[in-house]
Design an enzyme around this catalytic site. Structure first.
Site, mmCIF file in Angstrom:
data_model
loop_
_atom_site.group_PDB
_atom_site.id
_atom_site.type_symbol
_atom_site.label_atom_id
_atom_site.label_comp_id
_atom_site.label_asym_id
_atom_site.label_seq_id
_atom_site.Cartn_x
_atom_site.Cartn_y
_atom_site.Cartn_z
ATOM 1 C CE LYS A 105 -4.302 -1.839 1.631
ATOM 2 N NZ LYS A 105 -5.243 -2.076 2.708
ATOM 3 C CE LYS A 188 -9.155 -12.162 -2.000
ATOM 4 N NZ LYS A 188 -8.564 -12.002 -0.666
ATOM 5 C CE LYS A 191 -14.882 -5.898 1.583
ATOM 6 N NZ LYS A 191 -15.033 -5.829 3.049
HETATM 7 P P1 AMP Z 1 -11.820 -8.510 2.738
HETATM 8 O O1 AMP Z 1 -13.159 -8.180 2.205
HETATM 9 O O2 AMP Z 1 -10.778 -8.664 1.687
HETATM 10 O O3 AMP Z 1 -11.405 -7.653 3.881
HETATM 11 O O4 AMP Z 1 -11.952 -9.985 3.338
HETATM 12 C C1 AMP Z 1 -12.727 -10.337 4.442
HETATM 13 C C2 AMP Z 1 -12.719 -11.843 4.589
HETATM 14 O O5 AMP Z 1 -13.297 -12.474 3.445
HETATM 15 C C3 AMP Z 1 -11.322 -12.451 4.737
HETATM 16 O O6 AMP Z 1 -11.400 -13.545 5.646
HETATM 17 C C4 AMP Z 1 -11.004 -12.932 3.332
HETATM 18 O O7 AMP Z 1 -10.076 -13.984 3.326
HETATM 19 C C5 AMP Z 1 -12.366 -13.361 2.820
HETATM 20 N N1 AMP Z 1 -12.466 -13.179 1.364
HETATM 21 C C6 AMP Z 1 -12.539 -11.998 0.696
HETATM 22 N N2 AMP Z 1 -12.623 -12.189 -0.631
HETATM 23 C C7 AMP Z 1 -12.585 -13.531 -0.826
HETATM 24 C C8 AMP Z 1 -12.617 -14.367 -1.990
HETATM 25 N N3 AMP Z 1 -12.714 -13.859 -3.206
HETATM 26 N N4 AMP Z 1 -12.563 -15.701 -1.809
HETATM 27 C C9 AMP Z 1 -12.473 -16.229 -0.571
HETATM 28 N N5 AMP Z 1 -12.428 -15.504 0.562
HETATM 29 C C10 AMP Z 1 -12.489 -14.167 0.445
#
Ligand code: AMP
Length: 325
Positions: A105, A188, A191
């Site tokens: 970042k 991946k 959001k």
């Molecule tokens: P984040 O939204 O990236 O802060 O992720 C929040 C949680 O969701 C974390 O435990 C991530 O590992 C999981 N997560 C986010 N995106 C994915 C994805 N595409 N596949 C699997 N797990 C995800």
């Protein structure tokens, strides 16, 4: 999870929420919406408040039960910020600077656009974990380094001041739980994806999600078969199908053998609608009564604070801070 979007996406649901939901049976679980961490990004204040409620509502709608687990908002428990300060005084500057997420970042934004909160982000995360004498931390691969830092800090503190913190173990989610973007199945699902077409939102109208599934990128081979390397699109759809139905991938491949992608996608669209229709309804119901939701979050925060303050009191005693009374 950070309250950084109006809706969580299906990757959050499959990769995190479903697994957390199952952990509730075996563990005394603590889940938090980390609004203090979200402050490291620019936020509109009213939107941040709304996203915090929305994230909590989606946890509950996905099956995190606030009567069984402790589900709270991070800023409601002051001990998080307080322990973070103490831990920052035993964290090396170089040690924090070696965190890959920070390096990524800060090199992307440049030093002047990088706030100190991003630098101390993993120390706050360590406080989140250590306050609850946590045994296991279910995390994605990307958070493993932060849990390693947490373990180092716990061990360092314990060695210096005597047994105080449980040293937590990271439990890395299964690789099959990783969900990819429907339009770009090597990235991946996220959001913050550039295009909305590849992201299934938990709070989307089910008809919109069904359409996104029908338009998902596949390949020219025409067979419904799992092969992450050469068929990333179809493999991703199979992963989602299996995760949402609890079925094994080979049984889904068998069901669609000799049928085209159209049939397969129709099947998956139905699965997605069946799963998220009720989840969405429940979340919207909770959000329609924000006073009740706030009440649930407040009583859960009281429960969290009781545990957290016990740990913080012990820490303050050990390091020699004078008790107020
Ligand atoms: P984040 O939204 O990236 O802060 O992720 C929040 C949680 O969701 C974390 O435990 C991530 O590992 C999981 N997560 C986010 N995106 C994915 C994805 N595409 N596949 C699997 N797990 C995800």
């Amino acid at each position: 999870m950070q309250p950084s979007a109006d809706s969580l996406q299906v990757g959050n649901y499959i990769g995190a929420l479903l697994q957390w939901r199952d952990l509730q049976d075996a563990y005394d679980a603590f889940f938090s919406v980390v609004d203090l961490h979200a402050l490291t990004q620019p936020n509109d204040p009213a939107e941040l408040r709304e996203k915090t409620r929305r994230t909590a509502a989606q946890y509950i709608a996905a099956g995190i039960e606030p009567s069984r687990s402790t589900l709270y908002v991070q800023s409601h428990v002051a001990a998080h910020a307080e322990l973070q300060w103490v831990l920052s005084t035993i964290t090396g500057f170089g040690e924090a600077g070696r965190m890959t997420q920070f390096k990524d970042k800060s090199s992307r934004y440049g030093a002047d656009q990088t706030n100190v909160g991003l630098f101390t982000y993993p120390v706050l995360m360590a406080a989140d974990i250590l306050l609850y004498q946590t045994d296991i931390v279910p995390v994605g691969d990307d958070q493993k380094q932060h849990v390693e830092l947490t373990r180092d800090l716990a061990e360092r503190f314990n060695a210096r001041y005597g047994e105080t913190f449980t040293v937590p173990i990271p439990v890395i989610q299964k690789d099959t739980a990783r969900i990819y973007d429907l339009q770009n199945p090597t990235a991946k699902m996220s959001k913050s994806a550039e295009s909305d077409a590849g992201v299934l939102w938990m709070l989307d109208d089910p008809a919109v999600s069904a359409k996104k599934v029908m338009r998902a990128v596949t390949d020219n081979d025409g067979t419904v078969r799992y092969d992450r390397e050469s068929k990333p699109g179809v493999s991703n759809l199979l992963t989602i199908y299996a995760a949402l139905t609890g079925r094994q991938i080979p049984s889904i491949e068998d069901e669609y053998a000799g049928r085209g992608y159209g049939d397969f996608k129709k099947g998956l669209a139905e699965v997605v609608v069946n799963e998220f229709g009720p989840v969405r309804e429940r979340a919207l119901e909770l959000l329609a009564d924000p006073a009740e939701l706030d009440r649930v979050l407040a009583s859960n925060a009281d429960r969290a604070a009781e545990v957290a303050e016990r740990t913080l009191g012990d820490v303050y005693d050990k390091i020699g801070l004078l008790r107020r009374r």
